[in-house]
Design a protein around this motif. Structure first.
Motif, PDB file in Angstrom:
ATOM      1  N   ALA A 581       0.829  -1.212   0.000  1.00  0.00           N
ATOM      2  CA  ALA A 581       0.000   0.000   0.000  1.00  0.00           C
ATOM      3  C   ALA A 581       0.861   1.259   0.000  1.00  0.00           C
ATOM      4  CB  ALA A 581      -0.927  -0.010   1.210  1.00  0.00           C
ATOM      5  N   LYS A 582       1.935   1.198   0.779  1.00  0.00           N
ATOM      6  CA  LYS A 582       2.845   2.350   0.849  1.00  0.00           C
ATOM      7  C   LYS A 582       3.549   2.576  -0.487  1.00  0.00           C
ATOM      8  CE  LYS A 582       6.391   4.264   3.920  1.00  0.00           C
ATOM      9  NZ  LYS A 582       7.264   3.988   5.087  1.00  0.00           N
ATOM     10  N   GLN A 583       3.948   1.490  -1.139  1.00  0.00           N
ATOM     11  CA  GLN A 583       4.675   1.584  -2.409  1.00  0.00           C
ATOM     12  C   GLN A 583       3.753   1.969  -3.567  1.00  0.00           C
ATOM     13  OE1 GLN A 583       8.197   0.844  -2.978  1.00  0.00           O
ATOM     14  NE2 GLN A 583       8.214   1.133  -0.774  1.00  0.00           N
ATOM     15  N   LEU A 584       2.518   1.441  -3.548  1.00  0.00           N
ATOM     16  CA  LEU A 584       1.603   1.621  -4.680  1.00  0.00           C
ATOM     17  C   LEU A 584       0.496   2.631  -4.400  1.00  0.00           C
ATOM     18  CD1 LEU A 584       1.278  -2.159  -5.652  1.00  0.00           C
ATOM     19  CD2 LEU A 584       2.616  -0.407  -6.830  1.00  0.00           C
ATOM     20  N   ASP A 585       0.560   3.271  -3.240  1.00  0.00           N
ATOM     21  CA  ASP A 585      -0.398   4.322  -2.875  1.00  0.00           C
ATOM     22  C   ASP A 585      -1.835   3.797  -2.874  1.00  0.00           C
ATOM     23  OD1 ASP A 585      -1.054   6.880  -2.044  1.00  0.00           O
ATOM     24  OD2 ASP A 585      -1.359   7.626  -4.091  1.00  0.00           O
ATOM     25  N   TRP A 586      -2.036   2.690  -2.192  1.00  0.00           N
ATOM     26  CA  TRP A 586      -3.381   2.122  -2.100  1.00  0.00           C
ATOM     27  C   TRP A 586      -4.210   2.875  -1.060  1.00  0.00           C
ATOM     28  CZ3 TRP A 586      -1.972  -3.818  -1.739  1.00  0.00           C
ATOM     29  CH2 TRP A 586      -1.621  -4.273  -3.025  1.00  0.00           C
ATOM     30  N   SER A 587      -5.511   2.931  -1.290  1.00  0.00           N
ATOM     31  CA  SER A 587      -6.434   3.508  -0.315  1.00  0.00           C
ATOM     32  C   SER A 587      -6.742   2.468   0.764  1.00  0.00           C
ATOM     33  CB  SER A 587      -7.735   3.912  -1.012  1.00  0.00           C
ATOM     34  OG  SER A 587      -8.389   2.753  -1.533  1.00  0.00           O
ATOM     35  N   GLU A 588      -7.395   2.911   1.826  1.00  0.00           N
ATOM     36  CA  GLU A 588      -7.801   1.976   2.886  1.00  0.00           C
ATOM     37  C   GLU A 588      -8.738   0.907   2.334  1.00  0.00           C
ATOM     38  OE1 GLU A 588      -7.101   1.540   6.108  1.00  0.00           O
ATOM     39  OE2 GLU A 588      -5.558   3.090   6.093  1.00  0.00           O
ATOM     40  N   GLN A 589      -9.635   1.317   1.437  1.00  0.00           N
ATOM     41  CA  GLN A 589     -10.566   0.368   0.836  1.00  0.00           C
ATOM     42  C   GLN A 589      -9.830  -0.678   0.005  1.00  0.00           C
ATOM     43  OE1 GLN A 589     -13.715  -0.086   1.394  1.00  0.00           O
ATOM     44  NE2 GLN A 589     -13.927  -1.738  -0.123  1.00  0.00           N
ATOM     45  N   ARG A 590      -8.830  -0.229  -0.772  1.00  0.00           N
ATOM     46  CA  ARG A 590      -8.061  -1.178  -1.592  1.00  0.00           C
ATOM     47  C   ARG A 590      -7.295  -2.151  -0.697  1.00  0.00           C
ATOM     48  NH1 ARG A 590      -5.142  -1.630  -6.587  1.00  0.00           N
ATOM     49  NH2 ARG A 590      -4.414  -3.803  -6.525  1.00  0.00           N
ATOM     50  N   MET A 591      -6.778  -1.669   0.416  1.00  0.00           N
ATOM     51  CA  MET A 591      -6.056  -2.545   1.343  1.00  0.00           C
ATOM     52  C   MET A 591      -6.982  -3.644   1.882  1.00  0.00           C
ATOM     53  SD  MET A 591      -3.763   0.260   3.444  1.00  0.00           S
ATOM     54  CE  MET A 591      -3.047  -0.930   4.584  1.00  0.00           C
ATOM     55  N   LYS A 592      -8.208  -3.261   2.247  1.00  0.00           N
ATOM     56  CA  LYS A 592      -9.165  -4.244   2.757  1.00  0.00           C
ATOM     57  C   LYS A 592      -9.503  -5.270   1.678  1.00  0.00           C
ATOM     58  CE  LYS A 592     -11.364  -1.163   6.134  1.00  0.00           C
ATOM     59  NZ  LYS A 592     -12.602  -0.406   6.463  1.00  0.00           N
ATOM     60  N   GLU A 593      -9.673  -4.795   0.449  1.00  0.00           N
ATOM     61  CA  GLU A 593     -10.000  -5.697  -0.662  1.00  0.00           C
ATOM     62  C   GLU A 593      -8.861  -6.680  -0.930  1.00  0.00           C
ATOM     63  OE1 GLU A 593     -10.834  -3.045  -3.846  1.00  0.00           O
ATOM     64  OE2 GLU A 593     -12.824  -2.472  -3.085  1.00  0.00           O
ATOM     65  N   GLU A 594      -7.634  -6.182  -0.885  1.00  0.00           N
ATOM     66  CA  GLU A 594      -6.466  -7.039  -1.109  1.00  0.00           C
ATOM     67  C   GLU A 594      -6.355  -8.110  -0.033  1.00  0.00           C
ATOM     68  OE1 GLU A 594      -4.050  -7.398  -3.433  1.00  0.00           O
ATOM     69  OE2 GLU A 594      -5.108  -6.000  -4.717  1.00  0.00           O
ATOM     70  N   LEU A 595      -6.564  -7.703   1.207  1.00  0.00           N
ATOM     71  CA  LEU A 595      -6.471  -8.636   2.325  1.00  0.00           C
ATOM     72  C   LEU A 595      -7.541  -9.725   2.196  1.00  0.00           C
ATOM     73  CD1 LEU A 595      -4.662  -8.882   4.833  1.00  0.00           C
ATOM     74  CD2 LEU A 595      -6.411  -7.655   6.128  1.00  0.00           C
ATOM     75  N   GLU A 596      -8.748  -9.317   1.857  1.00  0.00           N
ATOM     76  CA  GLU A 596      -9.844 -10.272   1.726  1.00  0.00           C
ATOM     77  C   GLU A 596      -9.620 -11.216   0.547  1.00  0.00           C
ATOM     78  OE1 GLU A 596     -13.245 -12.424   2.296  1.00  0.00           O
ATOM     79  OE2 GLU A 596     -12.193 -11.056   3.659  1.00  0.00           O
ATOM     80  N   ALA A 597      -9.153 -10.673  -0.589  1.00  0.00           N
ATOM     81  CA  ALA A 597      -8.915 -11.506  -1.778  1.00  0.00           C
ATOM     82  C   ALA A 597      -7.821 -12.536  -1.505  1.00  0.00           C
ATOM     83  CB  ALA A 597      -8.529 -10.621  -2.961  1.00  0.00           C
ATOM     84  N   ALA A 598      -6.762 -12.113  -0.819  1.00  0.00           N
ATOM     85  CA  ALA A 598      -5.660 -13.024  -0.517  1.00  0.00           C
ATOM     86  C   ALA A 598      -6.106 -14.115   0.443  1.00  0.00           C
ATOM     87  CB  ALA A 598      -4.480 -12.246   0.060  1.00  0.00           C
ATOM     88  N   ARG A 599      -6.932 -13.770   1.408  1.00  0.00           N
ATOM     89  CA  ARG A 599      -7.422 -14.774   2.356  1.00  0.00           C
ATOM     90  C   ARG A 599      -8.382 -15.752   1.675  1.00  0.00           C
ATOM     91  NH1 ARG A 599      -7.449 -10.743   7.605  1.00  0.00           N
ATOM     92  NH2 ARG A 599      -5.419 -11.458   8.368  1.00  0.00           N
ATOM     93  N   GLN A 600      -9.166 -15.267   0.731  1.00  0.00           N
ATOM     94  CA  GLN A 600     -10.027 -16.156  -0.056  1.00  0.00           C
ATOM     95  C   GLN A 600      -9.182 -17.136  -0.882  1.00  0.00           C
ATOM     96  OE1 GLN A 600     -13.710 -16.258  -0.469  1.00  0.00           O
ATOM     97  NE2 GLN A 600     -13.395 -15.384   1.554  1.00  0.00           N
TER      98      GLN A 600
END
Length: 730
Positions: A581-600
């Motif tokens: 997120a820090k490197q790619l300038d992700w929003s809080e929403q994108r971070m949540k989506e990434e975390l959920e997708a990876a856990r799925q």
């Protein structure tokens, strides 16, 4: 014909075959010591590549810009697996203007879900001999030649691996020995090391976990092993460094066509692509389009012509990962005849043990899921070959995955029902070139055949293939002792340095330079993502340079954590997402989506679901009355008020009494693993189900079970001795 005659002679001679093969093997050893024309050709082919090799990788944005703004490419390859990446590398090193698009990540499909072997196929050679099948013989010969080349061009990612074939019947010893010696013989000058026979004692010395009952001896032969996803990535990155415009997460929406000026017939001239991350669409025009989409071969063929019949016959291969103590550090095992006739490999990999594979018909899907019956089949076969002293537990399966083999029927063959054992290159009426079938080991020769056909069909100006002996990204500056320099120059842990060297080769220094200071006396730099694996935080930053776009890319393919231990990968995810997120300038929403997708991804595709389902609210409690009493007593040491359930507060209170502190978030995770109805508390019945599953071996290393056992033991030691037992205090 010559091959058939040799096989017939060997069959007739019978007992004399070993003698003949021994003489031929000795001749082979002599040939290996001589300079060969093949090695000369390797050097020459590597030197012929004259394109500029870019030390700095172009960014993904630069690659997309090249795809959008180039007027016309010579070749557009669709598919970023091993074969597609190999086609792109072959094309660009022939000085063809090359593009490569992949709708997911490089190696996100079958190429990252293999058995991790670089092999010729011992079982195929057996079939070739038994059925006098010259085609299979040539397929094995080709694969053995490619095995040698792959080990040479990427030594940091691959190495020879001895594989033991245990023998439990005396008559099998000469039978298997002849077959394995034939394998060495077919390899010729590319034989890695000669196979050899072991006595029962020596076999058990090298593989102490082996079942010794009725064991008469063993045969050891050599094949190659590699990190498949990293190897695929190295091929794609090498193509990019030579100038190919490569982009992952770029999907082909439709094929572009235009009429041929001379015949008026429509011809494929490119593809409409979509960047799946931004949604932007653009056209990529090319003189030739190559379909290298593996299991999805028919999808692209039907974009070309809806009437085309399917040629892909998908087969699911499931693998499991269990702890490293199940196998020696450097010795694999081959089960040549399982209960249903399939072959099972049992191999050390990345300090774990990998076992597989199954072979069952399946539907084509981008997200294959390992089935519980396949996992149990593999475990059952493993039990047959390991000592009864070694309890093979279902709970020890740390990860499991399914890969789809793209078996094909030859569209050029009159017999459309027979599955082709080798790869197939076909060219449609509109000029679409399709490469299908084959195996990981032969990706380079498959790419060469594909480009040869494409050059001829589309009149492209290009010379012969130049990829034999062409080193892959990271191999140029690698040496077996390179990791020592990483330790000495940067203050990395030895295990971390070894991992970086074997993953990135000569580019490990770039990863080390990005590593953060730990603040400890040792190691000086290199913060681990999780304690039990040597992956460090700077690898996440470097993964972005290697075109990683999602957290799944990092846990599955830039590192292999998701394939090695789903719980460890899940634990590392928040930190990985934070760094990205820090490197790619992700929003809080994108971070949540990434975390959920990876856990799925971990839950379904890497076997977390199968692992967690071993403890469900439908589990039977198979404890004896004495065990129920013991575990109930243990539970009530935490449930002081006899509420019938415990919470994090109850556990925290007991831990404080014995001087142990665990972070509250970690405690929530520990209890959540056992909280079946997800009501925020663990009830007595849930705890008894857990202990019953532990007893059956369905669950192992459960944190709550171990924590409560340890706490109970500490509390019992602290309890005061009664007056009666102390003798009244006298």
């Amino acid at each position: 014909m010559a091959f058939r005659k040799v096989v017939k002679v060997v069959s007739i001679v019978g007992i004399g075959a070993p003698v003949v093969l021994y003489g031929l093997t000795e001749l082979n050893e002599y040939r290996k010591r001589q300079p060969t024309w093949a090695r000369m050709l390797r050097v020459q082919a590597g030197d012929q590549v004259r394109m500029v090799f870019q030390d700095e990788l172009p960014s993904r944005e630069a690659q997309l810009s090249a795809l959008r703004n180039t007027e016309e490419f010579d070749v557009l390859v669709v598919g970023g697996g091993a074969t597609g990446s190999g086609c792109a590398l072959d094309a660009v090193t022939r000085n063809l203007k090359t593009a490569l698009v992949e709708r997911g990540d490089f190696s996100s499909g079958t190429s990252s879900r293999s058995t991790k072997l670089i092999h010729g196929g011992v079982r195929y050679l057996q079939k070739a001999i038994m059925k006098l099948d010259y085609e299979q013989y040539m397929m094995v010969k080709e694969a053995l030649r490619e095995r040698s080349n792959l080990l040479e061009i990427a030594p940091h990612l691959s190495a020879p691996l001895p594989i033991m074939l245990p023998v439990y019947k005396w008559w099998q010893l000469p039978y298997y020995w002849v077959g394995i010696k034939m394998y060495d013989l077919v390899a010729g000058s590319q034989c890695l090391k000669s196979s050899y026979v072991l006595t029962k004692t020596k076999a058990l010395e090298l593989f102490p976990m082996l079942n010794k009952d009725r064991l008469v001896g063993a045969i050891v032969y050599y094949d190659g092993q590699h990190n498949d996803a990293r190897m695929n990535l190295a091929i794609a990155l090498t193509a990019a460094r030579y100038g190919a415009a490569t982009a992952n997460y770029t999907e082909v929406v439709r094929l572009l066509k235009r009429p041929d000026p001379s015949s008026g017939q429509e011809r494929v001239c490119g593809a409409r692509c979509r960047d799946t991350i931004t949604g932007q669409e653009f056209d990529v025009r090319a003189k030739c389009v190559i379909n290298a989409t593996g299991p999805f071969t028919d999808s692209l063929r039907k974009m070309d012509d809806q009437a085309k019949p399917n040629i892909c016959q998908p087969s699911a291969g499931v693998h499991i990962v269990i702890p490293g103590y199940y196998s020696p550090d450097n010795m694999g095992l081959l089960d040549p005849a399982t209960s249903d006739g399939r072959v099972i490999f049992f191999l050390p990999w990345e300090k774990m043990t990998i076992a597989g594979t199954t072979d069952t018909p399946t539907d084509i899907t981008p997200h294959p899921v390992p089935m519980e019956e396949d996992i149990n089949f593999i475990l059952s076969e493993v039990r047959h070959y390991l000592s009864p002293d070694v309890e093979v537990r279902r709970g020890d399966v740390l990860a499991a995955w399914s890969g789809i083999r793209p078996l094909v029927t030859d569209p050029n063959s009159k017999d459309t029902q027979s599955i082709c054992r080798n790869h197939v290159v076909s060219i449609s009426e509109t000029g679409l070139v399709t490469i299908a079938g084959g195996k990981w080991t032969t990706y380079r020769s498959m790419a060469e055949d594909t480009l040869d056909a494409a050059v001829k069909a589309h009149n492209l100006k290009a010379g012969p293939s130049r990829t034999i002996g062409l080193t892959l990204d990271g191999a140029q500056d690698w040496s077996p002792t390179m990791y020592i320099r990483l330790v000495q120059d940067y203050g990395l842990e030895v295990e971390v340095a070894q991992h970086l060297a074997s993953t990135y080769g000569g580019r490990a220094f770039e990863v080390a330079k990005m590593a953060h200071v730990t603040g400890k006396r040792w190691p000086i730099v290199g913060k681990r993502l999780v304690s039990e694996f040597p992956y460090i935080e700077s690898e996440v930053q470097y993964a972005i340079k290697e075109y990683a776009c999602t957290a799944i890319d990092v846990i599955a393919r830039r590192t292999r954590m998701g394939f090695l231990n789903v719980q460890a990968a899940d634990e590392a995810l928040p930190r990985i997402v934070h760094i990205m997120a820090k490197q790619l300038d992700w929003s809080e929403q994108r971070m949540k989506e990434e975390l959920e997708a990876a856990r799925q991804f971990l839950y379904y595709e890497m076997g977390y679901k199968s692992r967690s389902e071993q403890l469900t609210d439908a589990s039977d409690i198979t404890l004896s009355p004495a065990e129920v009493h013991r575990y109930t007593k243990r539970f009530h040491k935490f449930d002081k008020e006899t509420k019938g359930f415990i919470t994090t507060v109850d556990v925290q209170r007991v831990l404080e009494n014995i001087g142990v502190h665990i972070d509250e978030n970690a405690l929530h995770e520990i209890l959540n693993e056992v909280d079946l109805n997800k009501n925020g508390q663990v009830e007595l019945n849930e705890f008894l189900q857990l202990m019953s599953a532990v007893k059956r071996g369905q669950v192992s290393d459960n944190r709550l079970a171990m924590l409560m056992k340890t706490a109970e033991e500490n509390l019992d030691q602290r309890e005061p001795v009664s007056v009666d037992r102390s003798g009244g205090g006298v």
